[in-house]
Design an enzyme around this catalytic site. Structure first.
Site, short mmCIF file in Angstrom:
data_model
loop_
_atom_site.label_atom_id
_atom_site.label_comp_id
_atom_site.label_asym_id
_atom_site.label_seq_id
_atom_site.Cartn_x
_atom_site.Cartn_y
_atom_site.Cartn_z
N GLY A 26 0.27 7.88 17.55
CA GLY A 26 -0.49 6.85 16.81
C GLY A 26 0.46 5.34 16.79
NE ARG A 27 -2.61 0.67 15.10
CZ ARG A 27 -3.43 0.12 14.26
NH1 ARG A 27 -3.71 -1.07 14.87
NH2 ARG A 27 -4.03 0.54 13.31
CB THR A 42 1.13 4.76 1.34
OG1 THR A 42 0.27 4.57 2.54
CG2 THR A 42 2.55 4.37 1.53
N PRO A 89 7.38 4.11 -0.42
CG PRO A 89 6.72 2.49 -2.15
CD PRO A 89 7.65 3.58 -1.82
CG ASN A 90 7.13 -1.52 2.65
OD1 ASN A 90 8.14 -1.68 3.48
ND2 ASN A 90 6.35 -2.17 2.86
CG HIS A 120 -1.70 -4.03 4.40
ND1 HIS A 120 -1.25 -4.38 3.09
CD2 HIS A 120 -0.42 -3.65 4.77
CE1 HIS A 120 -0.02 -4.10 2.84
NE2 HIS A 120 0.48 -3.69 3.89
CE LYS A 138 -1.94 -0.26 3.26
NZ LYS A 138 -1.12 1.10 3.79
#
Length: 264
Positions: free
Chosen positions: A11-12, A100, A124-125, A155, A159
């Site tokens: 995936g990306r 997330t 979360p980030n 986003h 997402k």
């Protein structure tokens, strides 16, 4: 050099993590994807992801994929991690978890599956700048009464969760420091703001990797703090930085990015 197993390897986000890891001299020894994904059985070299003969395995073979790894890194989906995390933790592998979309109960359960078993970082980030934004937001409690706090995030259209995990974290910080008891996600019609309300708006547009704004407005001034991610590479960069830090930890607990960055 770290030996890493990457979930969602084709995936990306998975590709970004692999590229960042390889650029830092680390080795990809394991890679998984969801069952029935077409890339299963192909090597990272065949897929032009990395100069590596590591084969992408189905996630139902995660024990095999993570066997030779020091650290498991995942930015996938909650449903996948409820299966994967207990297996990885029971094998004694360190964990970097950036997935997330967990609800509060799922969040509690996933933390419990890692706590007291292995050193892990769950955030979360993983952007360095966003985690400094969290710290700055805590400092905004210095504003006196009469100042309103609002949040916005943008986003890409792909997402799935809204608000984002980062926005949820900012909501928690602001609500705690300002005693907000309700969060309003957008307004329509006659809907004046109430004193106990926090506003939080989620926008999905194009290919935006992520923009988060914290807005504080009083009767005569406004402060706006914005973090913009130019590329999802910023999250991969943070994940590898966290993995390097985590490799030096021995205490079996769930760490935050604030601890990784020395912000606590």
């Amino acid at each position: 050099m770290l030996k890493l197993c990457i979930a969602g390897a084709s995936g990306r986000m998975g590709i970004s993590i692999i590229n960042e890891a390889v650029a830092k001299g680390h080795q990809i020894v394991g890679a998984i994807e969801a069952p029935n994904t077409p890339v299963i059985g192909k090597s990272l070299r065949e897929l032009n992801i990395a100069n590596s003969d590591t084969t992408i395995l189905s996630s139902d073979r995660i024990s095999e994929a993570v066997r030779n790894a020091d650290i498991y890194i995942s930015f996938t989906l909650p449903v996948a991690e409820f299966t994967n995390i207990p297996i990885v933790a029971n094998l004694g592998k360190r964990i970097i978890l950036g997935t997330t979309g967990f609800n509060p109960e799922q969040n509690r359960q996933i933390i419990a599956q890692m706590s007291d078993k292995v050193p892990s970082v769950f955030s979360p980030n993983f952007s360095v700048g966003v985690n400094i934004l969290f710290k700055l937001t805590e400092a905004l409690k210095a504003f006196p009464a009469g100042y309103d706090f609002s949040l916005s995030e943008i986003h890409h259209t792909g997402k799935k969760d809204a608000p984002s995990g980062t926005a949820k974290k900012l909501e928690q910080i602001v609500s705690k420091t300002r005693n907000y008891t309700k969060t309003v996600y957008g307004r329509e019609g006659i809907s004046p703001r109430q004193p106990a309300e926090l506003e939080s708006v989620a926008i999905r547009a194009g290919g935006v990797p992520g923009i988060h704004d914290v807005i504080v407005a009083g009767p005569y001034e406004m402060l706006r703090i914005e973090h913009t991610a130019f590329s999802r590479n910023v999250f991969a960069q943070g994940a590898i930085y966290a993995a390097e830090w985590l490799s030096r930890q021995t205490e079996p607990k769930v760490f935050s990015m604030a601890e990784v960055l020395g912000l606590n």
